[in-house]
Design an enzyme around this catalytic site. Structure first.
Site, PDB file in Angstrom:
ATOM      1  N   HIS A 189      35.016  33.062  45.375  1.00  0.00           N
ATOM      2  CA  HIS A 189      33.577  33.268  45.162  1.00  0.00           C
ATOM      3  C   HIS A 189      32.738  32.118  45.722  1.00  0.00           C
ATOM      4  O   HIS A 189      31.647  31.858  45.234  1.00  0.00           O
ATOM      5  CB  HIS A 189      33.259  33.416  43.666  1.00  0.00           C
ATOM      6  N   GLU A 248      33.374  48.267  48.171  1.00  0.00           N
ATOM      7  CA  GLU A 248      32.685  47.585  49.266  1.00  0.00           C
ATOM      8  C   GLU A 248      32.856  48.270  50.614  1.00  0.00           C
ATOM      9  O   GLU A 248      31.920  48.319  51.417  1.00  0.00           O
ATOM     10  CB  GLU A 248      33.137  46.124  49.365  1.00  0.00           C
TER      11      GLU A 248
HETATM   12  C1  LIG Z   1      35.591  43.071  45.422  1.00  0.00           C
HETATM   13  C2  LIG Z   1      34.682  42.691  44.323  1.00  0.00           C
HETATM   14  N1  LIG Z   1      33.523  43.349  44.161  1.00  0.00           N
HETATM   15  C3  LIG Z   1      32.675  43.000  43.183  1.00  0.00           C
HETATM   16  C4  LIG Z   1      32.977  41.981  42.338  1.00  0.00           C
HETATM   17  C5  LIG Z   1      31.994  41.549  41.270  1.00  0.00           C
HETATM   18  N2  LIG Z   1      32.472  42.010  39.973  1.00  0.00           N
HETATM   19  C6  LIG Z   1      33.210  41.208  39.196  1.00  0.00           C
HETATM   20  S1  LIG Z   1      33.710  41.979  37.822  1.00  0.00           S
HETATM   21  C7  LIG Z   1      32.907  43.381  38.228  1.00  0.00           C
HETATM   22  C8  LIG Z   1      32.942  44.550  37.307  1.00  0.00           C
HETATM   23  C9  LIG Z   1      34.331  44.990  37.008  1.00  0.00           C
HETATM   24  O1  LIG Z   1      34.287  46.056  36.125  1.00  0.00           O
HETATM   25  P1  LIG Z   1      35.586  46.582  35.416  1.00  0.00           P
HETATM   26  O2  LIG Z   1      36.645  46.849  36.434  1.00  0.00           O
HETATM   27  O3  LIG Z   1      35.197  47.701  34.546  1.00  0.00           O
HETATM   28  O4  LIG Z   1      36.101  45.341  34.555  1.00  0.00           O
HETATM   29  P2  LIG Z   1      35.373  44.642  33.310  1.00  0.00           P
HETATM   30  O5  LIG Z   1      34.428  43.639  33.847  1.00  0.00           O
HETATM   31  O6  LIG Z   1      34.706  45.680  32.516  1.00  0.00           O
HETATM   32  O7  LIG Z   1      36.485  43.966  32.575  1.00  0.00           O
HETATM   33  C10 LIG Z   1      32.267  43.245  39.449  1.00  0.00           C
HETATM   34  C11 LIG Z   1      31.463  44.277  40.096  1.00  0.00           C
HETATM   35  C12 LIG Z   1      34.184  41.297  42.539  1.00  0.00           C
HETATM   36  N3  LIG Z   1      34.539  40.253  41.791  1.00  0.00           N
HETATM   37  N4  LIG Z   1      35.026  41.680  43.520  1.00  0.00           N
END
Ligand SMILES: Cc1ncc(C[n+]2csc(CCOP(=O)(O)OP(=O)(O)O)c2C)c(N)n1
Ligand SMILES: [Mg+2]
Lengths: 335, 325
Positions: free
Chosen positions: A140, A71
């Site tokens: 959230h 971000e």
């Molecule tokens: C700071 C922040 N940015 C974006 C999100 C939205 N978000 C939640 S999970 C996710 C993807 C995470 O990917 P990864 O680290 O590969 O974990 P996975 O979901 O595959 O377990 C995103 C973009 C968030 N919760 N917090």
């Protein structure tokens, strides 16, 4: 005129602004979606709330840009591109994630114009989905716009309906200052009549949602509908209210609020954020300092309590201002 | 690496518990019984269990938005967790946190986390406390292939090296961050090497194989526990559901999910291994399955019967307890 949801209205504004001006682009996490993915279906997502749908297919990878989860870099990249003449619209998914990129917004983007002696422009828009109502708990559900309103140099927009959202988004993109655009996520599916053509709604001009004589009600974002419902129900009891939706908390249309308060002598301010240093306190303070002699009753603030947003549906229902609480506050000013 | 039989049984039971917890959670969400945003860990169970089998209650973990598996593997009470997901005041977090914030300080679970990469810096703090107190504890943080691109994750890894604290960074590469593939979001083509570039060893594992994760995590945790500074685990894995419940998964290749469920299932792999070594019979594993199913059933029944929170609880545990909202 066609009915459109707030999601579609903002999407239409983005399509039109990008078609009109090739310095406009969108950037953020999954604003296209499926990049690098085996399905090869890049653009299939269009943002996790669907607001940037179709932009990748219409404008390609240079103008609908997916990013890693970063971000601070997203906001910084938007600010930097804007400083050199682009008009980026960045998406930070949930407003709560401002916690991650606060420096780039507050210390960087928001202060360039002033610190550089008025010699720079930073026409960046940062979009956020804000607010509660989804049992999404403490990280959230926040509205965050009340916090951002306190920082000079940032314009803060909170649409409460699809029509305003389109006009305010087009204004935000055209504006030469950084704009934080908060989309109450509970309203994405709410529809109203929205013209197909481009139009703008100026910042700092409140909308009058209801007009009445007895009480002035000021409400923001998601709370505008609830305030309207409360007011409509009270009409049967012979109570009539002005309902003012400031639409932008910075700049704030002080004139519209004060004029109404001077006429009614009673003020209720409604927002879903917690009370301290928030918009309800801000507007109560405005009335106390500039319309004190018109006030016939204490100003009522209807807002969330001083606590994080709880997960459990029952707790969140008690947390957010309800139609009943707004009605009670209106009546309290008349008691 | 030989693992005593009771530990083997426990590892299988934990993986199966996570699997069934998640599958049941999925069903209850579809039934409208569970509110909010829920991210299921199905398919990745061996990662959490392979790591947490090396930890005791004094060691800490910090999890992610996809936290149920890590929490169960670290010993969270399954019934308390299910009650939390249902939003009961008897939930592990009194219904205040829900799926994304399951935590249990007694068990060293410093919380699931709704902010991507919110956890690693906090884990470095727990590791720093262990170093200052010299108490032999380790602090594990879990990250995904998307989370590792966040500045907080970089900062935490570097700080852990600078301070030489017993922090273990577990990276679960399930190839996607929401709808974006790792091949797009991680700029270099070798995430393991990039992570090692911070200055600590990273041990690679097959995240569909408990034994592989157990071995890699064992090395990383041993490294950190014996005062050599941070270490990492890099596991290749796959999630069997969408990013969130309801995700249309437009990013998947055709047949990808079937292939994952067929060929990357840690439970199947574990059973195959046991059939080979003869350490635990299929009938014994079946018996564990039955006990797990009964536990999950009991947890849902308990969650449905559990008391609901009341309005005055909204303003409790802020930094004081306020009165009614
Ligand atoms: C700071 C922040 N940015 C974006 C999100 C939205 N978000 C939640 S999970 C996710 C993807 C995470 O990917 P990864 O680290 O590969 O974990 P996975 O979901 O595959 O377990 C995103 C973009 C968030 N919760 N917090
Ligand atoms: Mg991932």
């Amino acid at each position: 005129m066609a009915e459109k949801t707030m999601r579609d209205a903002i999407n239409e504004a983005l399509h039109q602004a990008m078609a009109q001006d090739d310095s406009v682009f969108v950037i953020g996490e999954d604003v296209a979606g499926c990049n690098g993915s085996p399905s090869g279906d890049v653009g299939a997502v269009g943002g996790v709330f669907g607001v940037t749908g179709g932009l990748y297919k219409a404008f390609g990878p240079n103008r609908c840009i997916d990013t890693p989860i970063s971000e601070s870099a997203i906001v910084g990249a938007a600010a930097g591109a804007a400083l050199v003449g682009m008009r980026p619209v960045a998406e930070i998914m949930f407003a709560d994630f401002i916690g991650v990129c606060m420096d780039q917004i507050v210390n960087q983007m928001g202060k360039f114009r002033y610190m550089f002696g008025g010699k720079s422009k930073c026409p960046a828009v940062i979009r956020f989905a804000s607010g509660g109502g989804f049992s999404a708990a403490g990280q959230h559900s926040q509205s965050m716009y009340q916090v951002m309103t306190s920082f000079p140099g940032l314009k803060v927009v909170i649409p409460s309906n699809a029509y305003d959202a389109k006009g305010l988004m087009l204004q935000a993109i055209a504006d030469d200052d950084p704009v934080l655009f908060f989309e109450p996520k509970a309203l994405y599916q709410e529809a109203c009549e929205v013209p197909d053509e481009m139009y703008t709604i100026p910042f700092g001009e409140a909308g009058f949602v209801r007009e009445g004589d007895d009480v002035t009600v000021v409400a923001f974002g998601q709370m505008v509908n609830r305030a309207a419902a409360a007011i409509d129900a009270l009409e049967g009891e012979g109570i009539s209210c002005d309902l003012i939706d400031p639409r932008t908390s910075s700049p704030l249309d002080e004139g519209a609020i004060l004029e109404s308060v001077e006429a009614t002598g009673r003020l209720v301010v409604v927002d879903e954020s917690p009370p301290r240093c928030g918009l309800t306190a801000d507007i109560a303070g405005l009335a106390a300092s500039k319309a004190f002699h018109s006030l016939k009753a204490p100003v009522q603030q209807v807002c969330a309590p001083h606590s994080p947003t709880p997960f459990s549906p029952e707790l969140e229902a008690a947390y957010l201002p309800s139609v009943d609480k707004i009605s009670a506050a209106i009546k309290a000013t008349l008691a | 690496m030989s693992i005593p039989r009771d530990r083997l049984e426990r590892a299988y039971r934990q993986m199966k518990t996570i699997r069934e917890f998640e599958e049941r959670t999925h069903a209850e969400i579809m039934n409208g019984q569970i509110a909010g945003f829920t991210h299921l860990y199905t398919g990745q169970e061996a990662n959490a269990v392979g790591v947490c089998e090396h930890l005791n209650d004094e060691d800490t973990i910090i999890s992610t938005h996809r936290g149920h598996g890590h929490c169960i593997a670290k010993g969270a009470d399954v019934i308390g967790m299910m009650k939390e997901l249902f939003g009961s005041s008897e939930g592990l977090c009194k219904g205040k946190g829900g799926s994304m914030h399951v935590a249990d300080m007694e068990k060293g679970i410093l919380g699931a986390n709704g902010i991507v990469a919110g956890g690693p810096p906090i884990s470095v703090g727990a590791a720093l406390a262990a170093k200052i107190r010299n108490n032999g504890r380790v602090a594990v943080s879990f990250s995904g292939d998307g989370s590792v691109n966040q500045g907080t994750c970089f900062e935490a890894m570097n700080l852990a090296v600078v301070l030489q604290v017993p922090a273990v960074f577990v990276i679960e590469n399930n190839y996607y961050s929401e709808h974006t593939n790792i091949s797009y979001a991680v700029g270099c083509d070798d995430l393991k090497a990039r992570t090692e570039g911070f200055g600590f060893p990273v041990f690679v594992a097959d995240g569909a194989d408990f034994f592989s994760v157990y071995e890699a995590a064992g090395k990383a945790i041993e490294h950190a526990r014996s005062g050599n500074g941070p270490a990492g685990v890099f596991a290749e894995t796959g999630r069997f559901h969408g990013h969130f419940v309801g995700d249309p998964q437009a990013y998947r290749a055709e047949g990808e999910l079937d292939d994952l469920r067929e060929n990357s299932c840690c439970l199947k792999n574990f059973r195959a291994k046991m059939a080979q070594t003869g350490e635990i019979s299929a009938a014994e594993l079946d018996a564990i399955d039955a006990e797990v199913m009964a536990l999950i059933e009991a947890s849902v029944a308990a969650a449905k019967a559990a008391p609901r929170p009341t309005a005055e609880q909204v303003t409790q545990d802020v930094y004081i307890n306020y009165g009614a909202a």
